[in-house]
Motif scaffolding. Sequence first.
Motif, PDB file in Angstrom:
ATOM      1  N   ASN A  60     -54.900 -54.797  40.826  1.00 16.38           N
ATOM      2  CA  ASN A  60     -55.996 -55.211  39.936  1.00 16.38           C
ATOM      3  C   ASN A  60     -55.946 -54.464  38.612  1.00 16.38           C
ATOM      4  OD1 ASN A  60     -56.980 -56.955  41.907  1.00 16.38           O
ATOM      5  ND2 ASN A  60     -58.490 -55.480  42.682  1.00 16.38           N
ATOM      6  N   TRP A  61     -55.622 -53.167  38.691  1.00 14.23           N
ATOM      7  CA  TRP A  61     -55.528 -52.368  37.460  1.00 14.23           C
ATOM      8  C   TRP A  61     -54.381 -52.853  36.578  1.00 14.23           C
ATOM      9  CZ3 TRP A  61     -51.329 -49.002  36.338  1.00 14.23           C
ATOM     10  CH2 TRP A  61     -51.477 -48.274  35.159  1.00 14.23           C
ATOM     11  N   ALA A  62     -53.224 -53.134  37.181  1.00 17.61           N
ATOM     12  CA  ALA A  62     -52.062 -53.596  36.404  1.00 17.61           C
ATOM     13  C   ALA A  62     -52.368 -54.920  35.714  1.00 17.61           C
ATOM     14  CB  ALA A  62     -50.848 -53.722  37.317  1.00 17.61           C
ATOM     15  N   THR A  63     -53.072 -55.806  36.406  1.00 19.24           N
ATOM     16  CA  THR A  63     -53.446 -57.093  35.805  1.00 19.24           C
ATOM     17  C   THR A  63     -54.397 -56.879  34.629  1.00 19.24           C
ATOM     18  OG1 THR A  63     -53.215 -58.193  37.949  1.00 19.24           O
ATOM     19  CG2 THR A  63     -54.508 -59.338  36.261  1.00 19.24           C
ATOM     20  N   TRP A  64     -55.371 -56.019  34.819  1.00 17.56           N
ATOM     21  CA  TRP A  64     -56.321 -55.709  33.738  1.00 17.56           C
ATOM     22  C   TRP A  64     -55.596 -55.111  32.542  1.00 17.56           C
ATOM     23  CZ3 TRP A  64     -57.460 -50.976  31.491  1.00 17.56           C
ATOM     24  CH2 TRP A  64     -58.579 -50.933  30.652  1.00 17.56           C
ATOM     25  N   LEU A  65     -54.612 -54.255  32.812  1.00 15.14           N
ATOM     26  CA  LEU A  65     -53.887 -53.594  31.739  1.00 15.14           C
ATOM     27  C   LEU A  65     -53.137 -54.610  30.875  1.00 15.14           C
ATOM     28  CD1 LEU A  65     -53.495 -50.685  30.788  1.00 15.14           C
ATOM     29  CD2 LEU A  65     -51.382 -50.602  32.116  1.00 15.14           C
ATOM     30  N   GLU A  66     -52.551 -55.608  31.480  1.00 16.63           N
ATOM     31  CA  GLU A  66     -51.837 -56.646  30.743  1.00 16.63           C
ATOM     32  C   GLU A  66     -52.777 -57.436  29.845  1.00 16.63           C
ATOM     33  OE1 GLU A  66     -49.888 -59.048  33.599  1.00 16.63           O
ATOM     34  OE2 GLU A  66     -48.382 -57.535  34.141  1.00 16.63           O
ATOM     35  N   GLU A  67     -54.040 -57.568  30.280  1.00 20.16           N
ATOM     36  CA  GLU A  67     -55.008 -58.350  29.509  1.00 20.16           C
ATOM     37  C   GLU A  67     -55.716 -57.511  28.450  1.00 20.16           C
ATOM     38  OE1 GLU A  67     -57.589 -59.714  32.548  1.00 20.16           O
ATOM     39  OE2 GLU A  67     -56.159 -61.163  33.394  1.00 20.16           O
ATOM     40  N   ASN A  68     -55.506 -56.193  28.486  1.00 19.30           N
ATOM     41  CA  ASN A  68     -56.190 -55.302  27.538  1.00 19.30           C
ATOM     42  C   ASN A  68     -55.195 -54.342  26.903  1.00 19.30           C
ATOM     43  OD1 ASN A  68     -59.364 -55.683  28.014  1.00 19.30           O
ATOM     44  ND2 ASN A  68     -58.318 -55.828  29.992  1.00 19.30           N
ATOM     45  N   GLU A  69     -54.142 -54.916  26.354  1.00 18.44           N
ATOM     46  CA  GLU A  69     -53.096 -54.092  25.753  1.00 18.44           C
ATOM     47  C   GLU A  69     -53.566 -53.395  24.483  1.00 18.44           C
ATOM     48  OE1 GLU A  69     -49.711 -56.519  25.157  1.00 18.44           O
ATOM     49  OE2 GLU A  69     -49.218 -56.699  27.280  1.00 18.44           O
ATOM     50  N   LYS A  70     -54.546 -53.995  23.809  1.00 18.51           N
ATOM     51  CA  LYS A  70     -55.009 -53.425  22.552  1.00 18.51           C
ATOM     52  C   LYS A  70     -55.749 -52.113  22.807  1.00 18.51           C
ATOM     53  CE  LYS A  70     -57.517 -54.541  18.308  1.00 18.51           C
ATOM     54  NZ  LYS A  70     -58.336 -55.554  17.616  1.00 18.51           N
ATOM     55  N   SER A  71     -55.376 -51.079  22.101  1.00 24.40           N
ATOM     56  CA  SER A  71     -56.011 -49.765  22.270  1.00 24.40           C
ATOM     57  C   SER A  71     -57.312 -49.713  21.474  1.00 24.40           C
ATOM     58  CB  SER A  71     -55.062 -48.667  21.793  1.00 24.40           C
ATOM     59  OG  SER A  71     -53.892 -48.649  22.574  1.00 24.40           O
ATOM     60  N   PRO A  72     -58.195 -48.767  21.796  1.00 24.49           N
ATOM     61  CA  PRO A  72     -58.076 -47.816  22.898  1.00 24.49           C
ATOM     62  C   PRO A  72     -58.781 -48.338  24.154  1.00 24.49           C
ATOM     63  CG  PRO A  72     -59.875 -47.155  21.486  1.00 24.49           C
ATOM     64  CD  PRO A  72     -59.302 -48.414  20.879  1.00 24.49           C
ATOM     65  N   TRP A  73     -58.409 -47.789  25.297  1.00 22.15           N
ATOM     66  CA  TRP A  73     -59.052 -48.159  26.562  1.00 22.15           C
ATOM     67  C   TRP A  73     -59.108 -46.963  27.491  1.00 22.15           C
ATOM     68  CZ3 TRP A  73     -55.580 -46.962  30.218  1.00 22.15           C
ATOM     69  CH2 TRP A  73     -54.210 -47.143  29.955  1.00 22.15           C
ATOM     70  N   PHE A  74     -60.039 -47.044  28.443  1.00 19.92           N
ATOM     71  CA  PHE A  74     -60.168 -46.039  29.491  1.00 19.92           C
ATOM     72  C   PHE A  74     -60.175 -46.761  30.826  1.00 19.92           C
ATOM     73  CE2 PHE A  74     -62.924 -44.052  32.656  1.00 19.92           C
ATOM     74  CZ  PHE A  74     -62.330 -42.810  32.796  1.00 19.92           C
ATOM     75  N   SER A  75     -59.352 -46.287  31.757  1.00 20.61           N
ATOM     76  CA  SER A  75     -59.355 -46.883  33.094  1.00 20.61           C
ATOM     77  C   SER A  75     -59.498 -45.789  34.138  1.00 20.61           C
ATOM     78  CB  SER A  75     -58.076 -47.695  33.337  1.00 20.61           C
ATOM     79  OG  SER A  75     -56.924 -46.886  33.229  1.00 20.61           O
TER      80      SER A  75
ATOM     81  N   THR B 235     -44.704 -46.196  36.625  1.00 15.44           N
ATOM     82  CA  THR B 235     -43.752 -47.216  36.190  1.00 15.44           C
ATOM     83  C   THR B 235     -44.423 -48.246  35.295  1.00 15.44           C
ATOM     84  OG1 THR B 235     -42.479 -46.942  38.234  1.00 15.44           O
ATOM     85  CG2 THR B 235     -42.125 -48.966  36.986  1.00 15.44           C
ATOM     86  N   THR B 236     -45.631 -48.649  35.649  1.00 14.97           N
ATOM     87  CA  THR B 236     -46.356 -49.646  34.847  1.00 14.97           C
ATOM     88  C   THR B 236     -46.612 -49.125  33.437  1.00 14.97           C
ATOM     89  OG1 THR B 236     -47.428 -50.549  36.817  1.00 14.97           O
ATOM     90  CG2 THR B 236     -48.464 -51.012  34.692  1.00 14.97           C
ATOM     91  N   LEU B 237     -47.029 -47.886  33.313  1.00 19.77           N
ATOM     92  CA  LEU B 237     -47.282 -47.305  31.992  1.00 19.77           C
ATOM     93  C   LEU B 237     -46.000 -47.218  31.167  1.00 19.77           C
ATOM     94  CD1 LEU B 237     -49.730 -44.434  33.024  1.00 19.77           C
ATOM     95  CD2 LEU B 237     -50.326 -46.498  31.746  1.00 19.77           C
TER      96      LEU B 237
END
Length: 599
Positions: free
Chosen positions: A378-393, A439-441
């Motif tokens: 779920n986190w990896a999917t969210w990350l792909e949809e929120n590539e624009k910085s900045p973000w906190f997860s 790896t995802t990062l």
Amino acid sequence: MVDSGNTYGDRVSRLVSWGHWFTFFNIVAAMLIGTRYISQTPWPETLLGQLYLVGSWIGHFSFLVFALYLLILFPLSFAIPSRKLYRFVSVCFATVGLTLLLLDTQAYQQIHLHLNPVVWELLLEKDKSNIATELQQLFIVLPVIFLLQLAQSEWIWRKQRKLTNKRVGRSITALFFICFISSHLVYIWADISFYKPITNQKANFPLSYPMTARTFMQKHGLIDTEEYNKRLQEDEKLAPLVRYPLEPLKYNSKAKNHNVVLVMIESLRADFVTDETMPNLERYANENLRFSDHYSSDNDPGSLFGLFYGIPSNYNKSLKAQQLPPLVIEEMTKRKYKFGLFSSDHSDTDGSRDSVFQAANSSYQLSVDGKDETTISNWATWLEENEKSPWFSYIELSTISNYESFESNIETGTPEQKLKASYSQASRQVDTLLEKVFTTLTQQNLTDNTIVIITSNHGIEFNETKSNSWGSDTNYSRYQLNVPLIMHWPSKTAQKFEHKTSHFDLSATLLQDLFGVSSNPQDYSSGRSLLNKSSRRWILAGDGINIALITDDYTTVVDKYGNYKVYDANYKRDKDSKTKLSILMLGLAEMKRFYESEQ
């Protein structure tokens, strides 16, 4: 002729009469000293609260001094008919009593505690602190009080007939009695009416135990039990006001606006991050910032509160009621960070997650099947949809907390060894999932502008302390508090830090090094920057019920009443060791420092 009564009855009668007037003037002295308590507490805002304060001040000290006379000096007037010896004993007793009262006022002023065993040890400790020195200096006035008591004793003896002829004794006694009785009756009303301007004065004076009658009145139908219980529940939801931060934040540099991902691995002990058990995390730790002597802020799930707020979890209720978010989350919200919150744990028993993330304006994504694999996906999917910085997860992994469901890979051994084997199995599975995060990062080219934080809420004990302690929330040993803290920070070179650090330090570090806050961390945190290597006297852990003060040699566990126990480095009770009371007082003060005083 009056002074030299020959019969036993005459002498006793004269001593009793003298004792009454001696007690009266000591009541006045005690009341004057007692004004120091009033000066150290906020003045009640309501007229009724003010009248109660004055009435309880008169009634309490008059009753306290007279009760001591009645219990000690009055019987002695029959046992010691010699007027000189009796007066000398009375003077000594009054001198000690007023000196103790003066010491108590100073203790109340300095640490907001009345005299108890802890404060006495603070007075006697060899490692002198400013608090102890100031308290001990008050003993200098003891001979002064003694001389004043001697003079007063002689004056009363000479003027006793004139004092008696004024016939003011009954009026004064009536005033004291009315103030004492009325203050308790008013407190009974205030207690059942939840009238805070009065009930907040409960602990103003030493040995003060205001009367309550809830059970009696409920039993005899004098109050509506259902309505009362409803109001009691509402009252329990109220909490003391907290000032957080103590002063507005100041800034001295531009924020870097790095992304931040915090991985919370539930129940992971620091000593299980090894090449054998968690090789991926061990490698990642060696390549980045590793804090090898790091402690959680609590031994239960409440540590999440300390991690983000930077202050002990006893403030949780108040901050939640005031809807004050962690300063770190508030800063991120101001800077328009996007939030992604992911967890495999569906429980939030103490409401810490709600308190921490209430200002994030982001729904908490719980994995449907409760598996960490789903949470990472779920986190990896969210990350792909929120590539624009900045973000906190925030990623919360719960596999290790369910370690008992893993089969042990050893057939023989003690229960402790089998549980540890299951725990290792769970840790290896989490380690595989962490590699997916790394790896995802890397694949999304985020490592150069993302801060990665990996830690745990608390550790797990397998009875290593031989105190029948298993799991968490059973003691404050290093097995339950010593957790990993590993950080990847762009532009910072790999380094191993061996100084003591705490969950309380994380928020101060992010505010200073990420958002450019220049304020003293004392204004908003119980911690300091993780990168500050200077020695510290203690590490604080615990909540409002019990706290632990951890030093290099000892762990001191203190309850809310100031009683404490000392444990050595192996968490064995050391009844002969005494902690430094200056450290103890500072720890207790930290639990109150952010509360606003109010009536």
